[in-house]
Design a protein around this motif. Structure first.
Motif, short mmCIF file in Angstrom:
data_model
loop_
_atom_site.label_atom_id
_atom_site.label_comp_id
_atom_site.label_asym_id
_atom_site.label_seq_id
_atom_site.Cartn_x
_atom_site.Cartn_y
_atom_site.Cartn_z
N THR A 123 -18.57 -23.91 -63.14
CA THR A 123 -19.51 -24.64 -63.84
C THR A 123 -19.64 -26.27 -63.12
O THR A 123 -20.41 -26.80 -62.48
CB THR A 123 -19.54 -24.55 -65.04
N GLN A 126 -20.52 -26.22 -59.51
CA GLN A 126 -21.79 -25.97 -59.22
C GLN A 126 -22.36 -27.31 -59.63
O GLN A 126 -23.53 -27.68 -58.59
CB GLN A 126 -22.37 -24.80 -59.97
N SER A 127 -22.12 -28.21 -60.48
CA SER A 127 -22.75 -29.29 -60.93
C SER A 127 -22.52 -30.35 -59.72
O SER A 127 -23.52 -31.07 -59.51
CB SER A 127 -22.03 -29.71 -62.33
N LEU A 129 -22.04 -29.79 -56.55
CA LEU A 129 -22.89 -29.44 -55.48
C LEU A 129 -24.18 -29.87 -55.45
O LEU A 129 -25.07 -30.63 -54.84
CB LEU A 129 -22.92 -28.03 -55.11
N GLN A 130 -24.75 -29.70 -57.07
CA GLN A 130 -26.32 -30.19 -57.31
C GLN A 130 -26.22 -31.72 -57.27
O GLN A 130 -27.16 -32.44 -56.84
CB GLN A 130 -26.25 -29.68 -58.81
N LEU A 131 -25.33 -32.55 -57.83
CA LEU A 131 -25.27 -33.94 -57.71
C LEU A 131 -25.01 -34.57 -56.34
O LEU A 131 -25.77 -35.45 -55.91
CB LEU A 131 -24.07 -34.47 -58.49
N SER A 132 -24.25 -34.02 -55.34
CA SER A 132 -24.02 -34.31 -53.99
C SER A 132 -25.64 -34.01 -53.17
O SER A 132 -25.96 -34.95 -52.58
CB SER A 132 -23.21 -33.26 -53.16
N GLU A 133 -26.25 -32.94 -53.57
CA GLU A 133 -27.51 -32.69 -52.96
C GLU A 133 -28.58 -33.61 -53.23
O GLU A 133 -29.49 -34.36 -52.46
CB GLU A 133 -27.90 -31.21 -53.30
N PHE A 134 -28.40 -34.01 -54.78
CA PHE A 134 -29.41 -34.95 -55.32
C PHE A 134 -29.32 -36.36 -54.68
O PHE A 134 -30.05 -37.09 -54.26
CB PHE A 134 -29.57 -35.14 -56.87
#
Length: 348
Positions: A123, A126-127, A129-134
């Protein structure tokens, strides 16, 4: 009672050995002086010899007893730490017992501990990765420009700055600035300034000398960005006419590439005056009085430095510090002895 009080008792019991060690250091100086005296004279008095022998005996006893004292202190401290850990373990058990029913209702309460940690790590990964993409998208996609209508006074001031310094030397403040040093300015976010020099007197390029249209001073370079004029649903061709161009200006934080209209060539009602008193120190300089009208002939000296300006005052020409000048609105009355606004505080 089980932790704090024993710690206090341990600290009190160590006071005696500490004082004895300090006293031993003081006596060591006396002992070394007596040794030096014996080397120089070849012998010492009976009293001095007795003092040296007494120091040797006390020093030997102290060195012999200190290991025992340290061993007892370590055991004492270890017992206190074990009691503290046991108390913390009991407290944790009580907390788990009190929270037993709520924890059983959680979705992963029956999952083995190893599986639970794997789920937690997945978890978190995954969080991340989402923060880096944002963050990556935020840097690549520019935000929509936020426009605000300009007041007639702001339009007039910006016209004056653009006409005086050219558009490539006009900047906008990106966040509030609070001046903390001499000659620093306090500015509001969105305020427009003209660049006088891209460094201070010490050569620091992170501190720029700017003109607000009313006062001059230093601003952090990181708080400025190039100013751009943005059109509001008006073709560029229409902005070439002085009648229409002034009605469509906006303050905006936009990137390079925004359409830049032609600035009307109306003469703004501003002129330069002395902000502070200045006494000439040579024939190449000219004296100033606060509020005195000044005609700027060259905004730099013969070496090209913007720190000094060539001006004409009452028919006399000479150099004055550029920071002692300010641009103010032209008044109907020329009586500058009592201006209608406060001048900046005198620089030291």
């Amino acid at each position: 009672q089980l932790v704090f009080q024993p710690l206090c008792n341990l600290a009190k019991s160590l006071v005696g050995p500490q004082q004895l060690i300090k006293k031993r250091l003081v006596k060591l100086l006396d002992y070394e002086q007596l040794q030096e005296k014996r080397r120089e004279l070849g012998s010492v008095t009976y009293e001095d010899e007795t003092a040296m022998s007494t120091y040797k005996a006390i020093d030997s006893m102290l060195l012999a007893e200190l290991p025992s004292v340290n061993e007892v202190a370590q055991k004492w401290l270890g017992q206190i730490l074990r009691v503290f850990v046991a108390l913390q373990r009991d407290l944790a058990k009580q907390v788990l017992q009190a929270a037993g029913n709520p924890l059983e209702k959680l979705p992963h309460s029956q999952v083995p501990l190893s599986t639970f940690w794997k789920l937690t790590e997945a978890t978190l990964h995954q969080s991340g990765l989402q923060l880096s993409e944002f963050c990556k998208k935020f840097e690549e996609v520019p935000p929509h420009p936020c426009t605000q209508p300009l007041s007639p006074t702001s339009k007039q001031k910006i016209t004056s700055l653009v006409k005086k310094y050219s558009l490539d030397k006009v900047y906008q403040v990106t966040s509030n600035v609070s001046g903390s040093k001499d000659m620093d300015l306090t500015l509001q976010r969105g305020q427009v300034v003209g660049l006088l020099h891209d460094m201070d007197t010490k050569g620091n390029r992170n501190r720029w000398l700017v003109d607000t249209g009313g006062s001059r001073g230093y601003v952090p370079q990181g708080k400025l960005q190039p100013y751009h004029l943005v059109l509001d649903q008006t073709p560029i061709q229409q902005t070439l006419a002085p009648d229409n161009g002034m009605e469509n200006w906006r303050n905006s934080y936009t990137r390079q590439g925004s359409p830049i209209p032609v600035v009307p060539s109306a003469v703004p009602p501003f002129h330069t005056v002395a902000a502070y008193a200045f006494s000439a120190r040579s024939g190449q300089e000219v004296s100033l009085q606060p509020g005195q009208p000044v005609k700027v002939l060259e905004a730099h000296d013969k070496m090209g430095s913007c720190q000094w300006s060539l001006v004409e005052v009452n028919g006399q020409r000479g150099y004055v510090p550029s920071s002692f000048l300010m641009v103010v609105p032209l008044q109907e009355s020329s009586a500058w002895a009592a201006p209608g606004w406060a001048f900046p505080p005198q620089q030291t």
